[in-house]
Design a protein around this motif. Sequence first.
Motif, PDB file in Angstrom:
ATOM      1  N   VAL A 203       0.839  -1.201   0.000  1.00  0.00           N
ATOM      2  CA  VAL A 203       0.000   0.000   0.000  1.00  0.00           C
ATOM      3  C   VAL A 203       0.874   1.251   0.000  1.00  0.00           C
ATOM      4  CG1 VAL A 203      -1.699   1.316   1.319  1.00  0.00           C
ATOM      5  CG2 VAL A 203      -1.914  -1.166   1.110  1.00  0.00           C
ATOM      6  N   ALA A 204       1.913   1.218   0.841  1.00  0.00           N
ATOM      7  CA  ALA A 204       2.769   2.396   0.978  1.00  0.00           C
ATOM      8  C   ALA A 204       3.383   2.775  -0.361  1.00  0.00           C
ATOM      9  CB  ALA A 204       3.865   2.128   2.001  1.00  0.00           C
ATOM     10  N   TYR A 205       3.934   1.779  -1.057  1.00  0.00           N
ATOM     11  CA  TYR A 205       4.610   2.110  -2.310  1.00  0.00           C
ATOM     12  C   TYR A 205       3.616   2.425  -3.421  1.00  0.00           C
ATOM     13  CZ  TYR A 205       8.971   0.733  -0.154  1.00  0.00           C
ATOM     14  OH  TYR A 205      10.052   0.678   0.674  1.00  0.00           O
ATOM     15  N   ALA A 206       2.397   1.927  -3.265  1.00  0.00           N
ATOM     16  CA  ALA A 206       1.426   2.171  -4.332  1.00  0.00           C
ATOM     17  C   ALA A 206       0.723   3.511  -4.170  1.00  0.00           C
ATOM     18  CB  ALA A 206       0.402   1.049  -4.357  1.00  0.00           C
ATOM     19  N   GLU A 207       0.209   3.774  -2.970  1.00  0.00           N
ATOM     20  CA  GLU A 207      -0.539   5.024  -2.833  1.00  0.00           C
ATOM     21  C   GLU A 207      -0.211   5.808  -1.572  1.00  0.00           C
ATOM     22  OE1 GLU A 207      -4.759   3.146  -1.591  1.00  0.00           O
ATOM     23  OE2 GLU A 207      -3.783   2.404  -3.400  1.00  0.00           O
ATOM     24  N   GLY A 208       0.788   5.379  -0.827  1.00  0.00           N
ATOM     25  CA  GLY A 208       1.152   6.102   0.375  1.00  0.00           C
ATOM     26  C   GLY A 208       0.292   5.707   1.550  1.00  0.00           C
ATOM     27  N   LEU A 209       0.789   5.978   2.741  1.00  0.00           N
ATOM     28  CA  LEU A 209       0.065   5.578   3.940  1.00  0.00           C
ATOM     29  C   LEU A 209      -0.750   6.747   4.467  1.00  0.00           C
ATOM     30  CD1 LEU A 209       2.878   3.632   5.826  1.00  0.00           C
ATOM     31  CD2 LEU A 209       1.019   2.683   4.473  1.00  0.00           C
ATOM     32  N   PRO A 210      -1.971   6.461   4.942  1.00  0.00           N
ATOM     33  CA  PRO A 210      -2.754   7.534   5.574  1.00  0.00           C
ATOM     34  C   PRO A 210      -2.129   7.925   6.914  1.00  0.00           C
ATOM     35  CG  PRO A 210      -3.904   5.432   5.733  1.00  0.00           C
ATOM     36  CD  PRO A 210      -2.718   5.189   4.861  1.00  0.00           C
TER      37      PRO A 210
END
Lengths: 184, 738
Positions: free
Chosen positions: B80-87
Amino acid sequence: MSLLKPFSRRPALNTATILLVEREEEFQQRLAEVLVEETAVTLNVRLAKSLPLPFENQHSRPRIDLVVFIVNLTSELSLQSARASLKYLDPGYFLGKVCFMATNARNAAVPQERLDTLRGLAASLRCTLLFAEDQTADGATNASERLLTILKVAAGLVPMTTALYLSNLTMCTVPSNTNEVDFD
Amino acid sequence: MEAMQYLSESPDSINSSSNDQPVSNRNLNRSQRIAEKEKRKNEAEDPFVAAVKYFSDVEAGTPVMGNDVFEGNLVVVEKVAYAEGLPPDAISVMLEFAMSLRMGTSLCPRVLKCLIPATVVPQDAVVRAVAWLGVSKIPISTQVLFIKWVLTVFDMIDAKDQLRAIYGFIFSFVTEENLCPFICHLLYLLTTKQNVRVFRIRKLLDLQDRLGKQPFLLHLLSLYKVFCPELVTLSVPSRMKRGFRNHNSPWKSALAFVQKKNSAAIAPSAGVTLTIKDQSNRRKRKHCHLELPVLTCALNKESQAELSSNRKLVPLAHLRSFAELLENMHRIELPAQMGSLLSTSVALHYLDCVQEESALLRLNFWLGYTLREEFLFCRDGGATQNSDEALQFLNRLLCAHQFLQEGFSSSEGFLYKFLTVWDGCLMRPQILGLLSNIPVVPSYKMGQLLLEPLKQLYFTSSPFFKCGLLECLNGMLRNWLTWHSVYALEDNMDISISSHTSIYMTLSGLKDSVSQLVQFVDHLAVVGLQLESCHSLLLNFILDFYETVCDMFLKYGLPLVVLPSPGVFYPALLATDPVSVDRLAYIMHRYKVNLAFAKSQLKITEAFRISRQTFSDFNHYVVDMVNFLWNAKAFQSGVNVQLDEGILQRSKVPECSTSFDLVYHPAFMSYAIDFHHKCWPERKELDLSSIKHVKPWSWYVEYLFSQGYDGLELFKRTNINRWQPVKGDKEDSGTMQL
């Protein structure tokens, strides 16, 4: 050792000759292309990598009115080469018919000392030091315009003034303290 | 550095704040509950949410080796982090997990590397993580990695107030040799004036003794010096190596990717309406100093809500109008990036009226650094210099200058440096514009800083550059005089140009500076006219300048009268275009009025003494002007232009003394011919000398005045007492007596 002499030949009517000396032979080419577009006077542009000029062409060579040393400040060799070439000029040239043109002065890779050395060199010879932006077309055009301004005076094409007079006005000065200028 | 891409407030924080509000409507309440349930159901299914939950709940001491659940969860988070960043909340959880070393030290770097924020980084998380630095045994390399991460995401941290509150705690890490460069950078970003203390300076100086003159220490110290010049006596070299490198390498590409992907979603919500910056053409550069950051508030909404109850600070970004600014003047929270102040008019108003210096200090520091890095020590040798970005930046700066009606001291310092390496073409309008805004330069350093480089540029450039420079110097003089007329104090005649620039100058100091500037321009003008063979355009710019100079006393209240040199006066008098002659006449008229006023003041007080030489020079000019134009006695008074009779005869011009009167003057001859045709339409032969009889002469002069030559009319009115232009009769020029 053959000295280049400023008054060895008669001047031709409405003609000016400029000699661009640059070790890297990059900027001089582009400058020359812009310079020859000048139409008001017959302009000869001669290019050289360094001085002395070859002996063979000596007879066909016109009288050179202005010698410009282009120094690329990112290279120490460029400065050294210009300095070494200076001794092949007749002292008469230093009465306003020599100028230095520095490129890349705003580059982060240029050590301050090299710029200071060049400034000191130009100031000690009472020459003009111009700065040029060699990366852009505008910079080349502007540089050639400024060279033309000096050249026309050096070639005696501007009434009421002489090369010596102009160089007295424009000669480079060395600030007393280059590094620590106090702005407060 | 300060101007890194700044993300605006996250949509999340807005949502959460709206959730806090009590909703009275029952239906709404119900639908919310359903939505909530739905959300929870989704969450249960979403592996990412589950993974984050796992990391927030995982027990300390859980083994890592062979732990498939852990591995699986971490992979999910990384994906998730590399795809769209972490909330933001995931960032908090993961950071807490990593820094608390619940599962050992080996994992820490891996987790840190995947902390790529999608929107913002919560400040609390960072503060807590910094606290962990102090308590747990994190390996140095991991500590370095953490600080690097903070530096990378610094502009995405949603508020900085708590980080500033633990400044001292962060400062204590500078003694750690490996951390020092990064801690210095972080401190550099956090420092405010209150943080600069003697003991901190001493510590940094100790470190400098031990480590040598490291650029990161110098940068921090120079910032301290900017805030408290009285505490830091160290001399900072004007040309420092780039002090802080970009530490964002582990995250750079991932961050850029995520931002690019998210920017489309974020842009519409970035609703700071006052900003001038165009969001659409935002371009990420390697070091994007030149982009003015968008004005955003340093506090997010929640913390602002809770702070407003106790500290009552209002972020500048929340103010919309001048009236709001006035109401909240005493409790403004400055934005994290000072550069953003330049882009809105409310912020500029604030800068203009604020008494406290720290805003200007911070802005100046940022500006000075940016200008130096971008225009003096460029990395690519200036290839991209003429880019729109650079132009836009300088135009913005110029607008700010003109808005504030004064220059920033950092741009002044930059200009002095820049002039010595300027080619005279690069961004000419902007540079000349900035130059005309610089505050009064004391005369003892004016020559070296300003006049010498300008002189070298002026004489080697085209007439158009010459005109541009003269216009710029004219603007500079006008600004100085305006400042004087506004700020001069009655009794001790001090000029203190506003509280910001802290220039205190005695009246005599100002007079020295002004007269040095005028003399310099006079020199440029005389030699310029000679080199360009009296270029009409150049002459007009010179006369523009003298229109300012001649009125210094009456218009601006500076008791100083400086006359033009003969090298300017005579070329203008003998110019071939009537406009120049007319303007010269106007200038001489104004000189007369100013001198007459000075003389009347002299009777009252001795303070306005104008030298006898000035009066005498003025009289010579007036006599010459009247003799040339009205009396047809050119070259005869012979004080300034002394021509040998023999030379005049050798020129073989018949009656050369009459050749510059209003009839034969090359500038006016066409009018004389026109007048002749109108006066005697029946005449076949042109006889201009017939205009010189009494009646036609007075008609002719009236005719000239009616053509719009007001300068001549004014000159005649103030300087010529009676005029009976019968040949041989001398006109009386109203010279001044002392």
